[in-house]
Scaffold this motif. Structure first.
Motif, short mmCIF file in Angstrom:
data_model
loop_
_atom_site.label_atom_id
_atom_site.label_comp_id
_atom_site.label_asym_id
_atom_site.label_seq_id
_atom_site.Cartn_x
_atom_site.Cartn_y
_atom_site.Cartn_z
N GLY A 1 38.76 -34.70 1.13
CA GLY A 1 37.71 -35.02 0.05
C GLY A 1 38.73 -36.69 -1.03
N ILE A 2 40.09 -36.92 -0.67
CA ILE A 2 40.31 -37.71 -1.03
C ILE A 2 39.49 -39.40 0.16
CG2 ILE A 2 42.91 -39.20 -1.28
CD1 ILE A 2 43.75 -36.73 -2.16
N ILE A 3 39.61 -38.56 1.12
CA ILE A 3 39.45 -39.75 2.51
C ILE A 3 38.61 -39.81 1.82
CG2 ILE A 3 39.34 -40.17 4.93
CD1 ILE A 3 41.83 -38.43 5.19
N LEU B 1 22.25 -43.27 3.00
CA LEU B 1 23.84 -42.29 3.09
C LEU B 1 23.69 -41.33 1.68
CD1 LEU B 1 25.92 -45.69 3.02
CD2 LEU B 1 25.99 -43.83 5.03
N PHE B 2 22.29 -41.68 1.64
CA PHE B 2 22.48 -40.44 -0.36
C PHE B 2 21.70 -39.11 1.14
CE2 PHE B 2 20.29 -38.86 -3.85
CZ PHE B 2 21.18 -38.33 -4.49
N LEU B 3 20.63 -39.41 1.10
CA LEU B 3 20.01 -38.49 2.14
C LEU B 3 20.99 -37.03 2.27
CD1 LEU B 3 17.48 -40.12 4.40
CD2 LEU B 3 17.22 -38.44 2.45
N PRO B 4 22.54 -36.87 2.75
CA PRO B 4 22.58 -35.73 3.08
C PRO B 4 23.02 -34.67 1.91
CG PRO B 4 23.66 -36.90 4.32
CD PRO B 4 22.47 -37.54 3.33
N PHE B 5 22.90 -35.01 0.65
CA PHE B 5 23.34 -35.11 -0.06
C PHE B 5 22.34 -34.09 -1.14
CE2 PHE B 5 23.25 -34.32 -5.19
CZ PHE B 5 24.31 -33.71 -5.63
N ILE B 6 21.04 -34.17 -0.83
CA ILE B 6 19.28 -34.08 -1.46
C ILE B 6 19.65 -32.30 -0.52
CG2 ILE B 6 19.71 -35.91 -2.53
CD1 ILE B 6 16.88 -36.48 -0.04
N MET B 7 20.00 -32.53 0.49
CA MET B 7 19.88 -31.10 1.56
C MET B 7 20.17 -30.20 1.27
SD MET B 7 20.47 -32.91 5.00
CE MET B 7 20.13 -30.96 6.70
N ASN B 8 19.51 -28.56 1.09
CA ASN B 8 20.21 -27.55 0.83
C ASN B 8 21.52 -27.35 0.98
OD1 ASN B 8 20.34 -24.50 0.86
ND2 ASN B 8 19.37 -24.74 -0.51
N PHE C 1 32.47 -33.83 3.55
CA PHE C 1 32.67 -34.92 3.72
C PHE C 1 31.07 -35.73 4.01
CE2 PHE C 1 33.31 -38.95 5.97
CZ PHE C 1 34.00 -39.76 5.52
N TRP C 2 30.72 -35.11 5.02
CA TRP C 2 29.54 -35.54 5.69
C TRP C 2 28.28 -35.94 5.01
CZ3 TRP C 2 24.78 -33.35 6.03
CH2 TRP C 2 23.38 -34.33 6.70
N ARG C 3 28.32 -34.22 3.88
CA ARG C 3 27.37 -34.17 2.64
C ARG C 3 27.73 -34.58 0.96
NH1 ARG C 3 26.14 -28.80 -0.49
NH2 ARG C 3 24.15 -29.20 -1.35
N PHE C 4 28.67 -34.91 0.85
CA PHE C 4 29.01 -35.73 -0.48
C PHE C 4 29.15 -36.99 -0.85
CE2 PHE C 4 29.62 -31.07 -0.45
CZ PHE C 4 28.39 -30.60 -1.75
N TYR D 1 26.78 -39.26 -2.04
CA TYR D 1 27.29 -39.31 -3.83
C TYR D 1 27.73 -39.86 -4.20
CZ TYR D 1 27.00 -36.19 -7.42
OH TYR D 1 27.35 -35.64 -9.18
N ASN D 2 29.27 -39.94 -3.45
CA ASN D 2 29.92 -40.46 -4.86
C ASN D 2 30.14 -41.96 -4.45
OD1 ASN D 2 31.27 -38.12 -5.42
ND2 ASN D 2 32.82 -37.80 -3.19
N MET D 3 29.24 -42.35 -2.95
CA MET D 3 29.00 -43.91 -3.41
C MET D 3 28.04 -44.25 -3.93
SD MET D 3 26.84 -46.00 -0.49
CE MET D 3 25.61 -45.34 -0.63
N VAL D 4 27.08 -43.01 -4.53
CA VAL D 4 25.45 -43.25 -5.25
C VAL D 4 26.92 -43.89 -6.89
CG1 VAL D 4 23.85 -43.19 -6.45
CG2 VAL D 4 24.29 -43.10 -3.76
N ILE D 5 27.32 -43.02 -7.10
CA ILE D 5 28.50 -43.38 -8.58
C ILE D 5 28.79 -44.77 -8.35
CG2 ILE D 5 30.03 -41.75 -10.18
CD1 ILE D 5 28.90 -39.51 -9.02
N TYR D 6 29.92 -44.80 -7.27
CA TYR D 6 30.62 -46.03 -7.04
C TYR D 6 29.94 -46.81 -7.23
CZ TYR D 6 34.40 -42.82 -6.16
OH TYR D 6 35.22 -41.91 -6.28
N LEU D 7 28.43 -46.81 -6.43
CA LEU D 7 27.43 -48.23 -6.77
C LEU D 7 27.40 -48.58 -8.15
CD1 LEU D 7 26.47 -50.39 -4.59
CD2 LEU D 7 24.54 -48.83 -4.27
N ALA D 8 26.90 -47.51 -9.40
CA ALA D 8 26.25 -47.54 -10.39
C ALA D 8 27.44 -48.06 -11.41
CB ALA D 8 25.72 -46.60 -10.82
N ALA D 9 28.71 -48.05 -11.39
CA ALA D 9 29.96 -47.91 -11.96
C ALA D 9 29.81 -49.61 -11.75
CB ALA D 9 30.56 -47.64 -12.07
N LEU D 10 29.93 -50.06 -10.18
CA LEU D 10 29.95 -51.47 -9.77
C LEU D 10 28.67 -52.23 -10.69
CD1 LEU D 10 31.21 -50.85 -5.79
CD2 LEU D 10 32.43 -52.16 -7.93
#
Length: 295
Positions: A82-84, A110-117, A168-171, A174-183
């Motif tokens: 999770g840290i990696i 890269l965001f698509l895996p997060f919306i999968m069940n 890692f593959w799934r989330f 999601y984390n990238m999008v949050i960081y992207l919004a902050a950037l």
């Protein structure tokens, strides 16, 4: 009199609007929480109307029985990966925040895996990680790396890393999008001033970008660490805690204790311990991140 009447009506309206939400909050949140703490001191089996008061015996059982508290060791790979995952998410966010051609396509990809069940993802990776017909072992064989082929879900030393890699593959996206919004919220003038002063890319990232992301890193690490401490879906669907209990998590053990062994008192105590441990770990994490942000 008119003013008093208006104030009285206003108070009645406010009380009316607040009463139902507060009632539901107390009924569905606070009462079950208090009941959970009470049951953690008993031996309730989930069926009988009476239970015996045990005091701290359930808690003593948790901390002295390695089959219960020891399963937290199985969740260390989830925290490490999770840290990696957060580090990689920051790097992707920085890259995709630049004027890269086709960046919107890569963001969506890269965001698509997060919306999968979650269950669908677990079943999909069951075929990827299958020992005999799995696509991962097939790819390694095709690349001439047969020596690296493994029983990814059957090897006790690898199973938790394999399961954590699915997370890692799934989330990560999601984390990238949050960081992207902050950037994108960081003023561009700061970067222009840094370039004029001769700052390189690494210096800009380390001394300007990361300090401005401190609160977002804190949020994402909160989600990551709390998720690592409460892992359930992936081991439940893919391994059922196997092989030989190597992928059992504390939450999986809690549900097993309650619904298979009908020891709801001990399961309640395990839930309280999980909550307290999450608070302690996240408190330490926040102290470390806030210290880094202050520096």
């Amino acid at each position: 009199m008119g003013s008093i009447s208006y104030n009285a009506q206003r108070k009645l309206i406010l009380i009316g609007f607040l009463a139902i939400p507060l009632l539901l909050l107390g009924l569905l949140t606070y009462y079950p929480a208090v009941k959970l703490v009470y049951l953690s001191f008993t031996d309730w089996d989930g069926i009988s109307s009476e239970s015996m008061w045990l005091g701290f015996e359930n808690y003593k059982e948790i901390f002295t029985n390695p089959d219960l508290f020891g399963v937290f060791l199985h969740q260390i790979p989830y925290a490490l990966i999770g840290i990696i995952q957060n580090i990689v998410a920051i790097l992707f966010a920085v890259i995709l925040n630049s004027r890269l051609k086709g960046r919107n396509f890569f963001r969506v990809l890269l965001f698509l895996p997060f919306i999968m069940n979650a269950v669908a993802v677990a079943f999909m990776f069951q075929y990827v990680l299958d020992t005999t017909n799995g696509s991962l072992n097939g790819l390694l064989g095709a690349l001439g790396l047969s020596s690296l082929q493994q029983s990814w879900l059957g090897n006790a030393s690898l199973v938790n890393y394999s399961l954590a890699s699915i997370g890692f593959w799934r989330f990560m996206g999601y984390n990238m999008v949050i960081y992207l919004a902050a950037l994108q919220a960081i003023p561009g003038d700061m970067y222009e001033a840094a370039r004029i002063d001769g700052a390189g890319r690494f210096q800009t990232l380390w001394y300007m970008t990361l300090p401005n992301l401190t609160k977002i890193i804190q949020l994402n690490m909160f989600l990551t660490i709390s998720g690592a401490l409460a892992v359930f879906d992936l081991p439940f669907v893919l391994t059922k805690g196997g092989p030989a209990g190597a992928s059992e998590t504390f939450l999986l053990k809690t549900i097993e204790t309650a619904f298979q062994f009908n020891n709801f008192g001990l399961a309640s105590a395990m839930s309280v311990v999980l909550l307290l441990l999450t608070i302690v770990v996240l408190g330490i994490q926040n102290a470390v991140i806030n210290r880094r942000g202050g520096e």
